[in-house]
Scaffold this motif. Structure first.
Motif, short mmCIF file in Angstrom:
data_model
loop_
_atom_site.label_atom_id
_atom_site.label_comp_id
_atom_site.label_asym_id
_atom_site.label_seq_id
_atom_site.Cartn_x
_atom_site.Cartn_y
_atom_site.Cartn_z
N GLY A 1 -0.26 5.72 5.63
CA GLY A 1 -0.61 5.27 4.48
C GLY A 1 0.50 5.24 3.16
O GLY A 1 0.37 4.15 2.78
N THR A 2 1.24 6.36 3.45
CA THR A 2 2.41 6.27 2.41
C THR A 2 3.51 5.17 2.96
O THR A 2 3.98 4.37 2.08
N LEU A 3 3.43 4.86 4.20
CA LEU A 3 4.45 4.03 4.49
C LEU A 3 4.02 2.40 4.24
O LEU A 3 4.77 1.60 3.89
N ALA A 4 2.47 2.40 4.07
CA ALA A 4 2.04 0.99 3.79
C ALA A 4 2.28 0.67 2.32
O ALA A 4 2.56 -0.49 2.09
N TYR A 5 2.42 1.92 1.68
CA TYR A 5 2.57 1.71 0.09
C TYR A 5 4.16 1.22 -0.08
O TYR A 5 4.39 0.30 -0.96
N LEU A 6 4.90 1.89 0.68
CA LEU A 6 6.53 1.81 0.82
C LEU A 6 6.77 0.32 1.14
O LEU A 6 7.61 -0.55 0.46
N PHE A 7 5.93 -0.27 2.07
CA PHE A 7 5.94 -1.59 2.65
C PHE A 7 5.95 -2.46 1.39
O PHE A 7 6.40 -3.50 1.41
N ALA A 8 4.58 -2.21 0.87
CA ALA A 8 4.34 -3.34 -0.23
C ALA A 8 5.47 -3.14 -1.33
O ALA A 8 5.56 -4.34 -1.73
N ALA A 9 5.98 -1.96 -1.67
CA ALA A 9 6.75 -1.89 -2.85
C ALA A 9 8.17 -2.46 -2.55
O ALA A 9 8.79 -3.01 -3.44
#
Length: 238
Positions: free
Chosen positions: A125-133
């Motif tokens: 879930g944290t990596l998905a946020y990092l992916f988006a950013a």
């Protein structure tokens, strides 16, 4: 009929890592990257990839612990100590680079029509946020991102201004690993963003993981998954 196999992805620094891939019967189709929990790319993550493929998406779940222990996987709560140990060794900058390599790989796959989203759970879930950013390939970022109970997001809220794609975030209100004030902070950071949505559920951590019985909440998992598929249908098919 969904088919599955493993892809080999080349990292920016020259290493090669595995990614489980599930492909729908007809294509080309939009792609979705799946970001693992601390348990690795296990039966739950492979099952989610197959569910995405059944919904008409090419799914790719890369091994985020490959630099630490390739193909690491554990099944349930009994593997939490092992999982946390790997997380503590994870270099998030290198992980971000590997995610970008996975995005580039997905976009180059003949089965993918070029549109790519991402969904992650727990650590993912944290990596998905990092992916988006942060993930950009030839200047183009992802088309959508979904985060389930990413505990590290509150430490990365400064990246929110870099998110260009629609983002959906799921949290459990009874999560022992993510304090309510942290979820409140994410909601506040996303409140002014037109393409950001936060949903809260009467559930704990990892409520989507059917392989972790003490955490799984079938009702919340079903509602969140339906919202996730609707979100991808809206942003990856139009």
């Amino acid at each position: 009929m969904v088919s599955s196999h493993y892809e080999k992805i080349t990292a920016a620094d020259g290493g090669v890592f595995d990614a489980f891939c599930a492909v729908p019967e007809t294509g080309p189709a939009p792609g979705v990257l799946i970001f693992q929990e601390i348990f690795g790319v296990n039966d739950n993550i492979r099952g989610l990839a197959e569910r995405l493929a059944a919904a008409g998406y090419v799914a790719l779940a890369s091994d985020m612990f490959w630099r630490i222990e390739p193909r690491f996987e554990r099944k349930d709560e009994s593997g939490m100590a092992d999982g946390f140990e790997r997380v503590h060794q994870l270099d998030f900058q290198l992980a971000g680079s590997d995610i970008t390599a996975t995005l580039a790989h997905m976009r180059a796959m003949p089965a993918c029509d070029g549109k790519v989203g991402g969904v992650g759970f727990c650590l993912g879930g944290t990596l998905a946020y990092l992916f988006a950013a942060t993930s950009r390939v030839d200047g183009e970022g992802p088309n959508a991102a979904v985060s389930y109970y990413g505990s590290g997001i509150t430490g990365m809220l400064g990246l929110a201004e870099q998110i260009e794609c629609p983002i959906l975030l799921h949290y459990g209100d009874r999560d022992p690993y993510i304090p309510a004030q942290d979820i409140d902070a994410v909601e506040q950071a996303m409140a002014g963003r037109p393409n950001a949505t936060v949903h809260r559920y009467d559930a704990g951590h990892a409520f989507s993981n059917w392989d972790a019985p003490s955490m799984y909440d079938e009702t919340s998992a079903r509602v969140a998954w339906d919202r996730t598929i609707e979100f991808f249908d809206e942003h990856l098919r139009h």
